[in-house]
Design an enzyme around this catalytic site. Structure first.
Site, PDB file in Angstrom:
ATOM      1  N   CYS A 199      13.469  -6.738  -7.476  1.00  7.84           N
ATOM      2  CA  CYS A 199      14.214  -5.932  -6.501  1.00  7.84           C
ATOM      3  C   CYS A 199      13.983  -4.427  -6.703  1.00  7.84           C
ATOM      4  CB  CYS A 199      15.696  -6.308  -6.532  1.00  7.84           C
ATOM      5  SG  CYS A 199      16.586  -5.717  -5.100  1.00  7.84           S
ATOM      6  N   HIS A 218      15.847 -12.258  -5.734  1.00  5.04           N
ATOM      7  CA  HIS A 218      16.480 -12.426  -7.054  1.00  5.04           C
ATOM      8  C   HIS A 218      16.283 -13.851  -7.572  1.00  5.04           C
ATOM      9  CE1 HIS A 218      18.610  -8.561  -7.310  1.00  5.04           C
ATOM     10  NE2 HIS A 218      18.552  -8.619  -5.990  1.00  5.04           N
ATOM     11  N   GLU A 272      17.147 -14.971 -10.366  1.00  5.95           N
ATOM     12  CA  GLU A 272      18.192 -15.335 -11.330  1.00  5.95           C
ATOM     13  C   GLU A 272      19.395 -16.000 -10.685  1.00  5.95           C
ATOM     14  OE1 GLU A 272      17.198 -12.348 -10.488  1.00  5.95           O
ATOM     15  OE2 GLU A 272      18.828 -10.916 -10.260  1.00  5.95           O
TER      16      GLU A 272
END
Ligand code: XMP
Length: 511
Positions: A80, A168, A170
Site C-alpha cells: 500500500c 493488503h 494481511e
C-alpha cells in the site's frame, strides 16, 4: 535467538500488527520497527516488509524511510503506502484516485509465470484501502497484477527482489494473502520457517536458566492466559525458585479463586493463594465513582502483593506477562519520534517489589502465539481459551457502590450466563462476555406478588484486541433460556436486558 528474521517497517497503518501476526503464522520470526528507526543490525534480517500508512506520499506529511542500506540488497515487499512510496520517489507517479478504492476487489489480471503469484489465480479476492493510486510504475517497474479499478495493483522492480502491492495481503478478506506472503518470504526470500512454539519454549527456558541462575523470582498470577503461560515457562526453567502469588480480591467470578488455584497447583506451580477479599471490600466501601474504585483496587493490590513478596527471602526478580503489542513503539501520524515507552517516575515511592529486576518471558509474542506456546506445553485448553477479564473484576460491572450482596448476585448471574455459553458451544465464538448489575430497581410480578428488584445487563462482544468491538448476535432461544434461568434462580433480580451497543461509541465494560 538465531532465527531467520524479517523486518517490518511501520508507517503507522492500523494493519501493521496484522502483517506481523500473519508472518508469525508462517512460523517466521519478525519484528516491527518504526520506519525512521531502522535497527542497527538490519543486516541480520532476511527480508523487509514496508507497511501501509494513513499518510499520503503526496503533500506535506510524507514519511521518508532511509532505505539506502536495504533497497535492492534484500528481498523487499512494499504494501500500500510502501508500494506508492517506491513508485512516487523512483521515477513513477502517484495521484489522487478518481474512484473509491476501499474494500473488496478481484485480481482481473495476473502475470502468471511469476513465483510471486504461484498458486494464486485470476479472480482472487483482495482487500483495498487507499485514496491515492499508482498512475505510473517506477523506473524498472514490471506490472504483475491489476484489478478492474486499479491497473497497477502489483509490480516488481527489474533486477531487484523488490515487490510492491497496492492491496493488503494481511487482512482476512484478501483470500490468498497468506499464500502471497508465503510465496514472497519462503519461495523468493528463502526465509526458513524455524519459529515454532516448541522452539520458542526450548530457547526461552534455556535463556531464563542462564539469566536467572539460582535467583528467586516472584510473579502475580491473575488466572488469565498471559500470566499463566509466563508462569509455566518460568516453572520449567527454575522450578521452585518461582514464587507465584494469586490474590483473591473478592471480585472474581463465582468459585474462580478456588478452581483456578487448584488448577495452578495441579500444574506443579509453587503458588500461594491469598484471600484478601475483606481488605478489598473494605477499601471500596462508600465508593461509587469508577475511577476511584479502580484506584482503590490498584492500591490494595499493591499493598497485598508487597506484603506477600516480603515474606519470600532474597527475591531478586519480578516476572511479568507483558506481551509484544505492549512493547511495540508506535508511529505518530506526523512521523515524529513518538515512542510510547513506559517509565516509572518517582522510583523512591514505588513499593519494594517494583524495585526488583524485571523478567518478561512473553515480550516477543502476540496473544495468539501465547496460546500456541501454552498449548505446546500441554496447558489446559480451557485456561488458554479464557475470555479476558478486567483487573478490577466485578467492581466495574456493579454500577455505583459495592456491597457483598451485590457481588454475590452478580457472581450468580455471571455464572449462569457463562455456563450457558459453554453449554451452547458459544463461548469460543465470543471474545468477551459478562453481566452488569445496574443501579436500577424495576417493578415485576412473580406468582401473585409484586416485586421491586434489580436489573442485569448481559454483554457479549466480538473483537480482536478490545480496542473496537461489536455485540454478538446470540440466538434468541439462548437469550430466552438464560434470562429465564437468571430470573428464576437468582434472588433479587427480576429483569434481564441484552446490550446491543458497539465500541465505539460505547465501551465493553459499563464503567
Ligand atoms: P473497555 O471497557 O475500555 O474495555 O471497552 C476494553 C478491555 O479492557 C478491559 N478493561 C480493563 N482491564 N483493568 C483491566 O485490567 C481495567 O481497569 C479495565 N477496564 C477495562 C475490558 O474488560 C476489555 O477487555
Amino acid at each position: 535467538m538465531q532465527h531467520n528474521k524479517v523486518l517490518i517497517l511501520d508507517f503507522g497503518s492500523q494493519y501493521t500488527q496484522l502483517i506481523a501476526r500473519r508472518v508469525r503464522e508462517l512460523n517466521i520470526y519478525c519484528e516491527i520497527h518504526p520506519f525512521n528507526k531502522i535497527p542497527s543490525d538490519s543486516d541480520s534480517f532476511k527480508a523487509v516488509i514496508l507497511s501501509g500508512s494513513p499518510n499520503s506520499v503526496r503533500g506535506e506529511a510524507v514519511l521518508h524511510p532511509e532505505l539506502e542500506g536495504i533497497r535492492g540488497k534484500k528481498p523487499m515487499l512494499a504494501v500500500c503506502y510502501g508500494a506508492q512510496y517506491l513508485a512516487h520517489f523512483s521515477g513513477g507517479e502517484v495521484a489522487e484516485s478518481n474512484t473509491r478504492e476501499y474494500g473488496r476487489a478481484n485480481l482481473s489480471y495476473i502475470k502468471t509465470d511469476e513465483p510471486f503469484f504461484e498458486n494464486i489465480h485470476e479472480g482472487s479476492q483482495v482487500w483495498m484501502s487507499h485514496s491515492d493510486t499508482i498512475k505510473q510504475l517506477p523506473t524498472g517497474g514490471v506490472l504483475l497484477a491489476s484489478t478492474n479499478d486499479v491497473e497497477n495493483a502489483a509490480y516488481k522492480i527489474e533486477g531487484e527482489e523488490t515487490y510492491a502491492i497496492q492491496f493488503h495481503p494481511e487482512v482476512y478478506h484478501s483470500t490468498d494473502g497468506y499464500q502471497l506472503l508465503n510465496n514472497f518470504l519462503v519461495k523468493i526470500a528463502a526465509v526458513e520457517q524455524d519459529w515454532t512454539p516448541q522452539s520458542f519454549v526450548e530457547e526461552t527456558v534455556e535463556g531464563l536458566q542462564e539469566q536467572l541462575g539460582d535467583d528467586k523470582v516472584v510473579l502475580g498470577l491473575s488466572g488469565g492466559v498471559d500470566s499463566s503461560v509466563a508462569a509455566m515457562l518460568l516453572h520449567k526453567a527454575i522450578g521452585k525458585n518461582l514464587y507465584c502469588i494469586f490474590v483473591n480480591n473478592g471480585l472474581l467470578r463465582k468459585n474462580e479463586f478456588e478452581d483456578v488455584l487448584t488448577q495452578y497447583e495441579g500444574m506443579g506451580l509453587n503458588v500461594k493463594g491469598v484471600d484478601a477479599s475483606a481488605r478489598f471490600l473494605d477499601a471500596l466501601k462508600g465508593l461509587s465513582d469508577p475511577e476511584l474504585k479502580r484506584k482503590a483496587i490498584g492500591r490494595v493490590f499493591i499493598e497485598v502483593f508487597d506484603d506477600e513478596a516480603h515474606l519470600i527471602q532474597d527475591v531478586k526478580w519480578l516476572a511479568q506477562g507483558t506481551i509484544y503489542p505492549d512493547v511495540i513503539e508506535s508511529v505518530s501520524a506526523t512521523g515524529g519520534p513518538s515512542a510510547t515507552i513506559k517509565s516509572h517516575h518517582n522510583v523512591g515511592g514505588l513499593p519494594d517489589f517494583m524495585k526488583l529486576k524485571v523478567v518478561e518471558p512473553l515480550k516477543a509474542l502476540f496473544k495468539d502465539e501465547v496460546r500456541r506456546v501454552g498449548a505446546s506445553m500441554n496447558m489446559d485448553k480451557h485456561l488458554l481459551g479464557r475470555h479476558p477479564f478486567p483487573g478490577p473484576g466485578l467492581a466495574i460491572r456493579i454500577l455505583g457502590d459495592l456491597t457483598e450482596e451485590k457481588v454475590r448476585i452478580l457472581q450468580e448471574v455471571d455464572a449462569i450466563f457463562i455456563n450457558n455459553l459453554r453449554a451452547w458451544n458459544l463461548y469460543d465464538k465470543v471474545w468477551q462476555a459478562g453481566a452488569m448489575l445496574l443501579p436500577v430497581n424495576s417493578v415485576g410480578v412473580m406468582g401473585d406478588e409484586r416485586t421491586y428488584e434489580k436489573c442485569v445487563a448481559l454483554r457479549a462482544v466480538e473483537s480482536t484486541d478490545g480496542m473496537t468491538a461489536d455485540w454478538v448476535n446470540l440466538p434468541y432461544e439462548f437469550l430466552q433460556k438464560t434470562s429465564n434461568e437468571i430470573i428464576n434462580k437468582v434472588k433479587g433480580v427480576n429483569r434481564v436486558v441484552y446490550d446491543i451497543s458497539s465500541k465505539p461509541p460505547a465501551t465493553i465494560e459499563w464503567e
